[in-house]
Write a protein that holds these residues in place. Structure first.
Motif, PDB file in Angstrom:
ATOM      1  N   LYS A 180       0.652  -1.323   0.018  1.00  0.00           N
ATOM      2  CA  LYS A 180       0.126   0.080   0.232  1.00  0.00           C
ATOM      3  C   LYS A 180       0.760   1.261  -0.127  1.00  0.00           C
ATOM      4  O   LYS A 180       1.641   1.480   0.839  1.00  0.00           O
ATOM      5  CB  LYS A 180      -0.850  -0.113   1.120  1.00  0.00           C
ATOM      6  CG  LYS A 180      -1.835  -1.175   1.050  1.00  0.00           C
ATOM      7  CD  LYS A 180      -2.738  -1.214   2.321  1.00  0.00           C
ATOM      8  CE  LYS A 180      -3.809  -2.483   2.333  1.00  0.00           C
ATOM      9  NZ  LYS A 180      -3.118  -3.666   2.489  1.00  0.00           N
ATOM     10  N   PRO A 181       0.758   1.764  -1.188  1.00  0.00           N
ATOM     11  CA  PRO A 181       1.816   3.467  -1.359  1.00  0.00           C
ATOM     12  C   PRO A 181       1.657   4.268  -0.233  1.00  0.00           C
ATOM     13  O   PRO A 181       2.555   4.982   0.138  1.00  0.00           O
ATOM     14  CB  PRO A 181       1.157   3.972  -2.710  1.00  0.00           C
ATOM     15  CG  PRO A 181       0.572   2.705  -3.227  1.00  0.00           C
ATOM     16  CD  PRO A 181       0.028   2.016  -2.146  1.00  0.00           C
ATOM     17  N   ASP A 182       0.363   4.070   0.757  1.00  0.00           N
ATOM     18  CA  ASP A 182       0.514   5.224   1.643  1.00  0.00           C
ATOM     19  C   ASP A 182       1.086   4.654   3.210  1.00  0.00           C
ATOM     20  O   ASP A 182       0.911   5.481   4.084  1.00  0.00           O
ATOM     21  CB  ASP A 182      -1.347   5.589   2.181  1.00  0.00           C
ATOM     22  CG  ASP A 182      -1.984   4.454   2.595  1.00  0.00           C
ATOM     23  OD1 ASP A 182      -1.719   3.265   2.187  1.00  0.00           O
ATOM     24  OD2 ASP A 182      -3.091   4.354   3.435  1.00  0.00           O
ATOM     25  N   ILE A 224       6.375  -5.785  -5.153  1.00  0.00           N
ATOM     26  CA  ILE A 224       6.151  -4.577  -4.524  1.00  0.00           C
ATOM     27  C   ILE A 224       7.237  -3.663  -5.143  1.00  0.00           C
ATOM     28  O   ILE A 224       8.422  -4.273  -5.049  1.00  0.00           O
ATOM     29  CB  ILE A 224       6.175  -4.558  -2.820  1.00  0.00           C
ATOM     30  CG1 ILE A 224       4.979  -5.322  -2.711  1.00  0.00           C
ATOM     31  CG2 ILE A 224       5.923  -3.240  -2.670  1.00  0.00           C
ATOM     32  CD1 ILE A 224       5.123  -5.702  -1.039  1.00  0.00           C
ATOM     33  N   LEU A 225       6.843  -2.665  -5.610  1.00  0.00           N
ATOM     34  CA  LEU A 225       7.995  -1.607  -6.194  1.00  0.00           C
ATOM     35  C   LEU A 225       8.769  -2.439  -7.226  1.00  0.00           C
ATOM     36  O   LEU A 225      10.010  -2.035  -7.402  1.00  0.00           O
ATOM     37  CB  LEU A 225       8.743  -1.182  -4.984  1.00  0.00           C
ATOM     38  CG  LEU A 225       8.351  -0.393  -4.124  1.00  0.00           C
ATOM     39  CD1 LEU A 225       9.094  -0.200  -2.934  1.00  0.00           C
ATOM     40  CD2 LEU A 225       7.816   1.203  -4.768  1.00  0.00           C
ATOM     41  N   GLY A 226       8.161  -3.226  -8.043  1.00  0.00           N
ATOM     42  CA  GLY A 226       8.608  -3.940  -9.171  1.00  0.00           C
ATOM     43  C   GLY A 226       9.740  -4.894  -8.778  1.00  0.00           C
ATOM     44  O   GLY A 226      10.377  -5.855  -9.540  1.00  0.00           O
ATOM     45  N   GLU A 227       9.437  -5.493  -7.402  1.00  0.00           N
ATOM     46  CA  GLU A 227      10.611  -6.763  -6.871  1.00  0.00           C
ATOM     47  C   GLU A 227       9.766  -7.653  -6.566  1.00  0.00           C
ATOM     48  O   GLU A 227       8.643  -7.448  -5.756  1.00  0.00           O
ATOM     49  CB  GLU A 227      11.492  -6.162  -5.920  1.00  0.00           C
ATOM     50  CG  GLU A 227      12.403  -5.052  -6.420  1.00  0.00           C
ATOM     51  CD  GLU A 227      13.748  -5.677  -6.982  1.00  0.00           C
ATOM     52  OE1 GLU A 227      13.851  -6.846  -7.121  1.00  0.00           O
ATOM     53  OE2 GLU A 227      14.598  -4.816  -7.604  1.00  0.00           O
ATOM     54  N   LYS A 228      10.042  -8.973  -6.971  1.00  0.00           N
ATOM     55  CA  LYS A 228       9.372 -10.172  -6.349  1.00  0.00           C
ATOM     56  C   LYS A 228       9.362 -10.099  -4.743  1.00  0.00           C
ATOM     57  O   LYS A 228      10.334  -9.838  -4.164  1.00  0.00           O
ATOM     58  CB  LYS A 228      10.309 -11.447  -6.799  1.00  0.00           C
ATOM     59  CG  LYS A 228       9.482 -12.796  -6.327  1.00  0.00           C
ATOM     60  CD  LYS A 228      10.389 -13.861  -6.917  1.00  0.00           C
ATOM     61  CE  LYS A 228      10.011 -15.357  -6.491  1.00  0.00           C
ATOM     62  NZ  LYS A 228       8.717 -15.535  -5.792  1.00  0.00           N
ATOM     63  N   VAL A 229       8.168 -10.483  -4.192  1.00  0.00           N
ATOM     64  CA  VAL A 229       7.982 -10.432  -2.864  1.00  0.00           C
ATOM     65  C   VAL A 229       8.384 -11.637  -2.252  1.00  0.00           C
ATOM     66  O   VAL A 229       7.864 -12.917  -3.076  1.00  0.00           O
ATOM     67  CB  VAL A 229       6.792 -10.240  -2.542  1.00  0.00           C
ATOM     68  CG1 VAL A 229       6.192 -10.457  -1.004  1.00  0.00           C
ATOM     69  CG2 VAL A 229       6.087  -8.732  -2.947  1.00  0.00           C
ATOM     70  N   TYR A 230       9.049 -12.001  -1.200  1.00  0.00           N
ATOM     71  CA  TYR A 230       9.304 -13.378  -0.566  1.00  0.00           C
ATOM     72  C   TYR A 230       8.524 -13.515   0.845  1.00  0.00           C
ATOM     73  O   TYR A 230       8.231 -12.436   1.245  1.00  0.00           O
ATOM     74  CB  TYR A 230      10.794 -13.643  -0.435  1.00  0.00           C
ATOM     75  CG  TYR A 230      11.680 -13.637  -1.803  1.00  0.00           C
ATOM     76  CD1 TYR A 230      11.705 -14.643  -2.375  1.00  0.00           C
ATOM     77  CD2 TYR A 230      12.022 -12.134  -2.145  1.00  0.00           C
ATOM     78  CE1 TYR A 230      12.488 -14.938  -3.576  1.00  0.00           C
ATOM     79  CE2 TYR A 230      12.733 -12.411  -3.274  1.00  0.00           C
ATOM     80  CZ  TYR A 230      12.876 -13.782  -4.249  1.00  0.00           C
ATOM     81  OH  TYR A 230      13.453 -13.734  -5.157  1.00  0.00           O
ATOM     82  N   ALA A 231       8.212 -14.730   1.192  1.00  0.00           N
ATOM     83  CA  ALA A 231       7.276 -14.927   2.533  1.00  0.00           C
ATOM     84  C   ALA A 231       8.133 -14.803   3.471  1.00  0.00           C
ATOM     85  O   ALA A 231       7.822 -14.499   4.615  1.00  0.00           O
ATOM     86  CB  ALA A 231       6.545 -16.271   2.183  1.00  0.00           C
ATOM     87  N   SER A 256       6.220   1.948   5.366  1.00  0.00           N
ATOM     88  CA  SER A 256       7.328   0.926   4.776  1.00  0.00           C
ATOM     89  C   SER A 256       7.602   1.295   3.367  1.00  0.00           C
ATOM     90  O   SER A 256       8.419   0.895   2.831  1.00  0.00           O
ATOM     91  CB  SER A 256       6.788  -0.604   5.178  1.00  0.00           C
ATOM     92  OG  SER A 256       5.582  -0.772   4.663  1.00  0.00           O
ATOM     93  N   TYR A 257       6.297   1.373   2.758  1.00  0.00           N
ATOM     94  CA  TYR A 257       6.222   1.364   1.096  1.00  0.00           C
ATOM     95  C   TYR A 257       7.012   2.705   0.805  1.00  0.00           C
ATOM     96  O   TYR A 257       7.911   2.760  -0.072  1.00  0.00           O
ATOM     97  CB  TYR A 257       4.958   1.523   0.725  1.00  0.00           C
ATOM     98  CG  TYR A 257       4.822   1.701  -0.729  1.00  0.00           C
ATOM     99  CD1 TYR A 257       4.533   0.410  -1.427  1.00  0.00           C
ATOM    100  CD2 TYR A 257       4.854   2.603  -1.536  1.00  0.00           C
ATOM    101  CE1 TYR A 257       4.441   0.219  -2.902  1.00  0.00           C
ATOM    102  CE2 TYR A 257       4.897   2.631  -2.849  1.00  0.00           C
ATOM    103  CZ  TYR A 257       4.654   1.615  -3.566  1.00  0.00           C
ATOM    104  OH  TYR A 257       4.550   1.345  -5.300  1.00  0.00           O
ATOM    105  N   MET A 258       7.023   3.763   1.363  1.00  0.00           N
ATOM    106  CA  MET A 258       7.365   5.143   1.363  1.00  0.00           C
ATOM    107  C   MET A 258       9.006   5.059   1.510  1.00  0.00           C
ATOM    108  O   MET A 258       9.957   5.604   0.833  1.00  0.00           O
ATOM    109  CB  MET A 258       6.840   6.172   2.106  1.00  0.00           C
ATOM    110  CG  MET A 258       5.380   6.653   1.294  1.00  0.00           C
ATOM    111  SD  MET A 258       4.786   8.018   2.453  1.00  0.00           S
ATOM    112  CE  MET A 258       3.621   7.031   3.757  1.00  0.00           C
ATOM    113  N   VAL A 259       9.389   4.411   2.534  1.00  0.00           N
ATOM    114  CA  VAL A 259      10.803   4.444   2.696  1.00  0.00           C
ATOM    115  C   VAL A 259      11.600   3.637   1.903  1.00  0.00           C
ATOM    116  O   VAL A 259      12.588   3.962   1.331  1.00  0.00           O
ATOM    117  CB  VAL A 259      10.950   3.806   4.527  1.00  0.00           C
ATOM    118  CG1 VAL A 259      12.348   3.257   4.594  1.00  0.00           C
ATOM    119  CG2 VAL A 259      10.510   4.729   5.484  1.00  0.00           C
ATOM    120  N   ALA A 260      10.815   2.315   1.453  1.00  0.00           N
ATOM    121  CA  ALA A 260      11.437   1.420   0.477  1.00  0.00           C
ATOM    122  C   ALA A 260      11.522   2.298  -0.821  1.00  0.00           C
ATOM    123  O   ALA A 260      12.552   1.949  -1.562  1.00  0.00           O
ATOM    124  CB  ALA A 260      10.856   0.132   0.500  1.00  0.00           C
TER     125      ALA A 260
END
Length: 142
Positions: free
Chosen positions: A29-31, A59-66, A34-38
């Motif tokens: 979620k862009p708001d 997320i942010l064009g990168e594969k998400v890992y569990a 964590s998203y803004m910092v990354a």
């Protein structure tokens, strides 16, 4: 010995030498902070690796890992956006994957996580925002 963050000069060297930053608890979620910092770190040249078991895809064009254990490449910094009491297992995982730094974001502090990571040879930074430190110590990379 009570916990003390590394000096500003040490933090600067950590950031200058960092490539891959796994962001544990990165929201899609862009708001969210964590998203803004990354996103800010990514725009300043760091490789962000999202870690979030509740999000699939990217997320942010990168594969998400569990989990940290699922990341198939070396991680320099494990940056954590989780409640303080949830950080000891993250510290254990960070040690297992051979990360160099455990970085708990602003407002996150856990003595047990510190002890686990420090015993495992990691540098530990707690209750500091990596984006703020990067802005102050490094500034915009060209």
């Amino acid at each position: 010995m009570p916990f003390e963050n590394p000096s500003r000069e040490e933090i600067k060297q950590i950031l200058l030498n960092a490539g891959n930053i796994a962001v544990v608890g990165l929201s899609d979620k862009p708001d969210r902070t964590s998203y803004m910092v990354a996103q800010a770190l990514q725009s300043n040249g760091y490789r962000i690796i999202p870690v979030n078991p509740t999000v699939s895809g990217e997320i942010l064009g990168e594969k998400v890992y569990a989990s940290l254990a699922d990341i198939p490449e070396p991680v320099d910094i494990v940056n954590v956006f989780r409640r303080s009491e949830l950080t000891p297992p993250v510290a254990e995982e960070a040690v297992k994957i051979g990360a160099r730094v455990l970085w708990l974001q602003l407002g996150i502090f856990n003595e047990e996580a510190y002890e686990i990571a420090a015993k495992g040879g990691l540098t530990v930074i707690m209750d500091r925002c990596i984006k703020v430190e990067d802005s102050i110590l490094i500034g915009k990379r060209s």
